[in-house]
Design an enzyme around this catalytic site. Sequence first.
Site: not given
Length: 338
Positions: A128, A282, A311
């Site tokens: 991330s 995601d 995600h």
Amino acid sequence: MDYEIFELGDITLQSGVTLPNAFLAYQTYGELNEKKDNVIIYPTAFGDQHVQNEWLIGNGMALDPRKYFIIIPNLLGNGLSSSPSNTPPPYDRANFPQVTIYDNVTLQHRLVKEKFGIEKIALVVGWSMGAIQSFQWAASYPDMVERIAPFCGGAKTWPQTYVVLDGMKAALMAAIGFDTSKLKELTSEHMRAVGRVYAGWGTSQTFYKQELYRELGFNSLEAFAVGVWERSFMQMDPHNVLAMLWTGQHADISANPTYNGDFSDALKSIQALACIMPGSTDLFCTAEDSKYEAKLVPNTEFKPIDSIWGHFAGRGINKEDNQFIDKNLKQLLDNSVS
């Protein structure tokens, strides 16, 4: 205290603001070898602290502390490194200056060089907002970084990602009627709504449809929303969250004097061997965006994580996803750098 502090002194940020007595919190795993060439940097993601990264470290894993010296630097704004919640006036809470990804990586570079005397980095890996820091490392220090492995995160914040983060910010600002003069009234209780907003983006539609939250011990959708999304966000300081949201919304590895906003040039300048692993489902750091970026990085393998965890395929929760990431990290580390 299970981490170390690296004192940075007074630092001038990209914004031009000088933050006095700044510091990085970090933790290390393993030992630095004599050649100082067994180094792995593993930056933290939005809202995470170093302990949230530890799932990817262990004996027999790619990030094996018996073999590598692993440094986890904490993101500025995360509550351990310099943050709104731990900075004295006049830069405390709502007055904390804007910090970029470039700022973070520049300061991490100081830690690596000044504290440890490291000249070569075997791998920078991250999830991330940790992923974008791995890209930034490779773009800012192409001669130093041998490999990168960003997963579930891009080299800049694409418009969709920006909008998601903006929705999280709006949920928090709504608590004070969008009146910036009332920022100091925000409390962790106001983070409840932010967690609810993020709930729709953290995993995929299929994750919810198949009720995979039951595998995590929640017997209903509501219990999952409260027990995971609300609870995790309410543990965060709202001013820290606003600071990290700003960092996230303005993330771009080319937004600095080296590349002057030329995103393609920044990606093409990366010399590191790269393994880019987006989550196939995601919803806001999309595999499509990562595929576009991967085509511009010279020495890249593009390996999507085939997962319905969205995600959170990169969050260290789902065993199959964890094994996929670890396997690809092993392969990347086995690849010799010419």
